[in-house]
Design an enzyme around this catalytic site. Structure first.
Site, PDB file in Angstrom:
ATOM      1  CD  GLU A  51      47.691  39.231  54.197  1.00 55.06           C
ATOM      2  OE1 GLU A  51      48.653  39.932  53.876  1.00 55.06           O
ATOM      3  OE2 GLU A  51      47.167  38.384  53.429  1.00 55.06           O
ATOM      4  CB  CYS A 111      46.300  35.112  51.346  1.00 53.97           C
ATOM      5  SG  CYS A 111      46.334  36.840  50.900  1.00 53.97           S
ATOM      6  CG  HIS A 164      44.334  33.304  47.658  1.00 51.67           C
ATOM      7  ND1 HIS A 164      43.585  34.027  48.561  1.00 51.67           N
ATOM      8  CD2 HIS A 164      45.271  34.159  47.177  1.00 51.67           C
ATOM      9  CE1 HIS A 164      44.053  35.256  48.629  1.00 51.67           C
ATOM     10  NE2 HIS A 164      45.079  35.366  47.803  1.00 51.67           N
TER      11      HIS A 164
HETATM   12  N1  CAA Z   1      38.314  46.133  29.204  1.00 56.70           N
HETATM   13  C1  CAA Z   1      38.577  44.826  29.552  1.00 56.70           C
HETATM   14  N2  CAA Z   1      39.740  44.427  30.117  1.00 56.70           N
HETATM   15  C2  CAA Z   1      40.679  45.389  30.374  1.00 56.70           C
HETATM   16  C3  CAA Z   1      40.469  46.748  30.052  1.00 56.70           C
HETATM   17  C4  CAA Z   1      39.229  47.118  29.445  1.00 56.70           C
HETATM   18  N3  CAA Z   1      38.944  48.374  29.116  1.00 56.70           N
HETATM   19  N4  CAA Z   1      41.562  47.433  30.427  1.00 56.70           N
HETATM   20  C5  CAA Z   1      42.449  46.548  30.961  1.00 56.70           C
HETATM   21  N5  CAA Z   1      41.908  45.318  30.918  1.00 56.70           N
HETATM   22  C6  CAA Z   1      42.487  44.059  31.417  1.00 56.70           C
HETATM   23  C7  CAA Z   1      43.962  43.927  31.094  1.00 56.70           C
HETATM   24  O1  CAA Z   1      44.173  43.453  29.775  1.00 56.70           O
HETATM   25  C8  CAA Z   1      44.395  42.934  32.165  1.00 56.70           C
HETATM   26  O2  CAA Z   1      44.019  41.635  31.766  1.00 56.70           O
HETATM   27  P1  CAA Z   1      45.058  40.408  31.910  1.00 56.70           P
HETATM   28  O3  CAA Z   1      45.479  40.382  33.350  1.00 56.70           O
HETATM   29  O4  CAA Z   1      44.277  39.223  31.509  1.00 56.70           O
HETATM   30  O5  CAA Z   1      46.211  40.741  31.023  1.00 56.70           O
HETATM   31  C9  CAA Z   1      43.523  43.314  33.360  1.00 56.70           C
HETATM   32  O6  CAA Z   1      42.448  44.083  32.836  1.00 56.70           O
HETATM   33  C10 CAA Z   1      44.260  44.140  34.398  1.00 56.70           C
HETATM   34  O7  CAA Z   1      44.858  45.221  33.752  1.00 56.70           O
HETATM   35  P2  CAA Z   1      46.311  45.717  34.154  1.00 56.70           P
HETATM   36  O8  CAA Z   1      47.247  44.569  34.239  1.00 56.70           O
HETATM   37  O9  CAA Z   1      46.692  46.867  33.310  1.00 56.70           O
HETATM   38  O10 CAA Z   1      45.960  46.225  35.630  1.00 56.70           O
HETATM   39  P3  CAA Z   1      46.822  46.977  36.677  1.00 56.70           P
HETATM   40  O11 CAA Z   1      48.216  47.219  36.225  1.00 56.70           O
HETATM   41  O12 CAA Z   1      46.028  48.168  37.054  1.00 56.70           O
HETATM   42  O13 CAA Z   1      46.923  45.957  37.929  1.00 56.70           O
HETATM   43  C11 CAA Z   1      46.733  44.129  39.400  1.00 56.70           C
HETATM   44  C12 CAA Z   1      46.186  44.781  38.140  1.00 56.70           C
HETATM   45  C13 CAA Z   1      48.190  43.740  39.210  1.00 56.70           C
HETATM   46  C14 CAA Z   1      45.913  42.871  39.723  1.00 56.70           C
HETATM   47  C15 CAA Z   1      46.604  45.148  40.585  1.00 56.70           C
HETATM   48  O14 CAA Z   1      45.256  45.425  40.820  1.00 56.70           O
HETATM   49  C16 CAA Z   1      47.273  44.669  41.873  1.00 56.70           C
HETATM   50  O15 CAA Z   1      48.474  44.886  42.059  1.00 56.70           O
HETATM   51  N6  CAA Z   1      46.475  44.042  42.794  1.00 56.70           N
HETATM   52  C17 CAA Z   1      46.996  43.561  44.090  1.00 56.70           C
HETATM   53  C18 CAA Z   1      47.925  42.375  43.951  1.00 56.70           C
HETATM   54  C19 CAA Z   1      47.231  41.077  43.629  1.00 56.70           C
HETATM   55  O16 CAA Z   1      46.053  40.907  43.831  1.00 56.70           O
HETATM   56  N7  CAA Z   1      48.034  40.097  43.145  1.00 56.70           N
HETATM   57  C20 CAA Z   1      47.518  38.776  42.881  1.00 56.70           C
HETATM   58  C21 CAA Z   1      48.516  37.683  43.145  1.00 56.70           C
HETATM   59  S1  CAA Z   1      49.196  37.838  44.815  1.00 56.70           S
HETATM   60  C22 CAA Z   1      48.101  37.014  45.851  1.00 56.70           C
HETATM   61  O17 CAA Z   1      47.320  36.217  45.424  1.00 56.70           O
HETATM   62  C23 CAA Z   1      48.136  37.343  47.313  1.00 56.70           C
HETATM   63  C24 CAA Z   1      47.093  38.353  47.598  1.00 56.70           C
HETATM   64  O18 CAA Z   1      45.980  38.012  47.937  1.00 56.70           O
HETATM   65  C25 CAA Z   1      47.432  39.763  47.447  1.00 56.70           C
END
Ligand code: CAA
Length: 390
Positions: free
Chosen positions: A78, A110, A232
């Site tokens: 991609e 992916c 994945h």
């Molecule tokens: N200590 C330990 N854990 C902590 C923490 C701390 N101080 N602060 C936050 N966390 C934890 C949160 O509780 C959360 O855990 P859970 O998911 O178990 O609830 C985790 O860290 C992430 O925190 P947030 O949800 O607040 O993080 P975020 O809003 O910054 O975003 C994300 C996380 C959504 C993965 C973001 O990085 C993102 O959008 N990534 C790209 C999209 C992605 O990878 N999606 C996956 C499915 S899609 C797919 O599979 C296709 C692909 O390849 C893209």
């Protein structure tokens, strides 16, 4: 019996440490290393792209006899480098595969390499004695200082598909599904992805659950039969979000086996990041390279492929007797330990570099940072040119 005869991966020589990045961004490092589950992130220089990374993954596993037997080359990506010409056309030439092969590129986020793998399996079935090369190669980019930043990465996998494979026999068990959703996408005019992070997590888990239910109905397999799952992995916590609810009512033995193997399968992703199309197969290599004696011949491995947009698939395969002799474990580990640790300034400079878009000849030089066998050496009147380091 058809399946994976040889398998390898490549990741660029440059990475950013995620504790360093968290501290710089003013984020608690535990969020990245525990909450997301990532430690290091591959950051490619401009000289490593979809073509060069794909060729670098495939080159070490191909012998002369393979180059004359491969009739199909499929590159799932991609991160296309051209809207028209495929990355496979370049890779076919760089690797020296005979001219009467079909070399094409497939896109579905992916999921692309899995589409290629299934196409390759069917191709080998109808062309006895011939082989297919499947590559997944990508650079994951969300942008500096975005919530997706910590889930970026770069790398490629290459798999040689043949009869009488030496690593994994793929079973005829696959179940796939599609749904038109916007969880993650990248318009043609953007070089970074747009993502609805929470929705993408939900879509991934929903696809896994629906596919797993149908897979168990159609195969009569249960968790007892599965030795390990490979997922994945956009980041290492993601697969666990799908797996844990499935284990809730299972015996301690099943839980222990599947969670221990899950951890082994995430080791490489934790240190590389999301490599999109290759990610599932990187998990498979991580599992095989990092386990010592827990996986036996004929053990059943379940694979979950997910490509946003979205297409998912679950399929299974059985390990072949002596599979461990055909892995390149030492080189995989060396590749990860010998890399260049970028400073924040170097990371942001490398991230922001763009391919020259004007007429003329543009040399690209990143000798300080990278040492891939194949690399993008220059752009000449909008044509990409690659060279091989001796
Ligand atoms: N200590 C330990 N854990 C902590 C923490 C701390 N101080 N602060 C936050 N966390 C934890 C949160 O509780 C959360 O855990 P859970 O998911 O178990 O609830 C985790 O860290 C992430 O925190 P947030 O949800 O607040 O993080 P975020 O809003 O910054 O975003 C994300 C996380 C959504 C993965 C973001 O990085 C993102 O959008 N990534 C790209 C999209 C992605 O990878 N999606 C996956 C499915 S899609 C797919 O599979 C296709 C692909 O390849 C893209």
């Amino acid at each position: 019996m058809i399946g994976i005869d040889k398998i390898n991966f490549f990741t660029p020589n440059t990475y950013i440490d995620l504790v360093k990045l968290a501290t710089y961004r003013g984020v608690d490092p535990d969020k990245y290393t525990i909450g997301i589950g990532q430690s290091k992130m591959a950051v490619p220089t401009i000289t490593q792209d979809t073509v060069s990374m794909g060729a670098n993954a495939a080159f070490p596993i191909l012998e002369k006899k393979d180059l004359t037997a491969i009739d199909l080359v499929v590159v799932g990506t991609e991160t296309g480098i051209d809207e028209s010409k495929s990355a496979a056309a370049f890779i076919h030439q760089l690797l020296g595969i005979h001219p009467f092969a079909k070399s094409i590129e497939i896109k579905q986020a992916c999921y692309g390499a899995t589409a290629g793998l299934m196409m390759a399996r069917d191709f080998v079935k109808t062309h006895p004695g011939r082989k297919a090369l499947v590559i997944g190669s990508d650079i994951s980019r969300y942008g500096l200082n975005t919530s997706g930043e910590v889930t970026q990465g770069a790398g490629a996998v290459a798999m040689l598909i043949s009869e009488n494979p030496r690593i994994l026999a793929i079973e005829d068990t696959s179940i796939a599904m599609s749904e038109n959703i916007f969880d993650f996408w990248r318009p043609n005019y953007s070089d970074t992805a747009i993502v609805d992070g929470k929705f993408s997590n939900e879509a991934y888990v929903k696809f896994f659950n629906l596919l797993w239910t149908k897979f168990t109905e159609e195969t009569t397999y249960s968790l007892d039969d599965i030795s390990a799952f490979c997922f994945h992995l956009p980041y290492t916590k993601m697969g666990k979000k799908a797996l844990l609810p499935l284990l809730e009512n299972e015996s301690a033995g099943v839980k222990e086996k599947l969670l221990a193997h899950y951890d082994l399968s995430t080791e490489y992703t934790r240190n590389i990041g999301n490599i999109y199309t290759g990610s599932l197969y990187l998990s498979f290599m991580s599992l095989l390279d990092n386990q010592t004696t827990s996986l036996k011949p004929n053990d059943l491995i379940a694979f979950f492929s997910y490509g946003s947009g979205a297409v998912g698939e679950i399929f299974s395969g059985r390990l072949i007797e002596g599979y461990e002799k055909h892995l390149d474990t030492a080189n995989h580990k060396d590749m990860l330990t010998d890399r260049y640790d970028l400073s924040i300034e170097e990371y942001e400079t490398i991230f922001n570099k763009e391919i020259p878009k004007t007429d003329g000849i543009h040399s690209l030089d990143e000798e300080k940072y990278e040492k891939g066998t194949f690399y993008l050496s220059h752009i000449s009147n909008h044509q990409r040119h690659y060279e091989k380091r001796q």
